[in-house]
Design an enzyme around this catalytic site. Structure first.
Site, PDB file in Angstrom:
ATOM      1  CB  SER A 116      39.784  43.588  44.611  1.00  0.00           C
ATOM      2  OG  SER A 116      40.296  43.638  43.342  1.00  0.00           O
TER       3      SER A 116
ATOM      4  CE1 TYR B 296      37.049  39.532  42.445  1.00  0.00           C
ATOM      5  CE2 TYR B 296      38.024  41.348  40.905  1.00  0.00           C
ATOM      6  CZ  TYR B 296      38.263  40.598  41.943  1.00  0.00           C
ATOM      7  OH  TYR B 296      39.228  40.798  42.923  1.00  0.00           O
TER       8      TYR B 296
END
Length: 274
Positions: A144, A157
């Site tokens: 990501s 996260y």
């Protein structure tokens, strides 16, 4: 990475980027092995794949990839069918957006289980098979932009994706001499089930601007194009690619300054609402 006529595994393949990747690869590969928990969605994706290319073999596993017993069953069943995995796409993942001290600890554990533990254990299983004939094999890790930058409000996260970044780069160094290609994909905002599953209305507030947002289909098409160009770091979407290429080269103090600015904005927004 050579993807033509290969046997490819995709985790988290029932929706979003995973499903879009399966459809994008349908006309190019020999076998697609799709893993996700929701059988009904895997069945629908399978039908769409066959409609695109009737000669491709589709195998679905309605399994929980965080369960190591399920992982072993997948490997065993493929071995029974004499199917070797050429490329593994570690796509399954989940996020959250909340101050760390306000987050539900069980949800944070679930992020770690899916984004880190399952990736490590399943990759380890698949690699043991790949190493029997490593040349031409490959592993794609879905990281990501939050695994390159930092994202206040998504501490666990973002940290899980920083793990994926480090894990990917270290495996690249270890496995390159054997002929195994390792690729890191770092999407920014993408229209998918990710926001819904993370409980995020309108996308994560930290990280890249929402004007870099692309569809799952655009993301998948760009990933496949970049794979075929032998890119080892894939930043899907033209706007995100320009932004992140700049950010990667920022000095540490400037990255920290931007981070603290984001944290202050979050604090002010939160206190304004309350």
């Amino acid at each position: 990475m050579d993807i033509a006529n290969k046997n490819i595994v995709i985790t988290g393949a029932s929706a979003g980027i995973g499903a879009a990747l399966a459809l994008e690869l349908a006309s190019k590969v020999k076998t697609l092995i799709l893993i996700a928990r929701r059988k009904e969605l895997l069945d629908k994706i399978s039908q769409k794949i066959i409609a695109i290319n009737s000669s491709v073999k589709v195998i679905i596993f309605p399994s929980d990839i965080t369960d190591e017993k399920c992982q072993q069953e997948i490997i065993d069943r493929l071995e029974e069918q004499k199917i070797t995995i050429d490329i593994l796409i570690n796509n399954a993942g989940v996020g959250d957006e909340k101050y760390f001290h306000e987050s539900d600890l069980m949800k944070l554990y679930s992020i770690i289980d899916l984004n880190i533990k399952s990736v490590v254990s399943f990759t380890h299983l698949v690699l043991r098979e790949m190493m029997q004939s490593p040349k031409g094999k490959g592993i794609v890790f879905m990281g990501s932009g939050a695994g390159i930058a930092w994202m206040p409000g998504s501490a666990v996260y973002s940290a899980s994706k920083h793990f994926i970044t480090g894990f990917t780069m270290n495996l690249k160094a270890e496995l390159k001499p054997y002929g195994i290609d390792i690729v890191l994909v770092t999407p920014g905002p993408v229209d998918s089930e990710f926001d819904k599953n993370a409980g995020i209305d309108g996308g994560m507030k930290g990280g890249p601007s929402q004007n870099t947002r692309i569809s799952s289909e655009e993301c998948a098409a760009d990933i496949v194009t970049q794979l075929e160009k032998n890119k080892s770091l894939i930043l899907p979407g033209r706007k995100l690619r320009r932004l992140m290429n700049l950010y990667i080269n920022f000095p540490w103090f400037l990255r920290e300054k931007l981070l603290l600015s984001d944290g202050k904005k979050m604090f002010n927004q939160k206190n304004k609402k309350s």
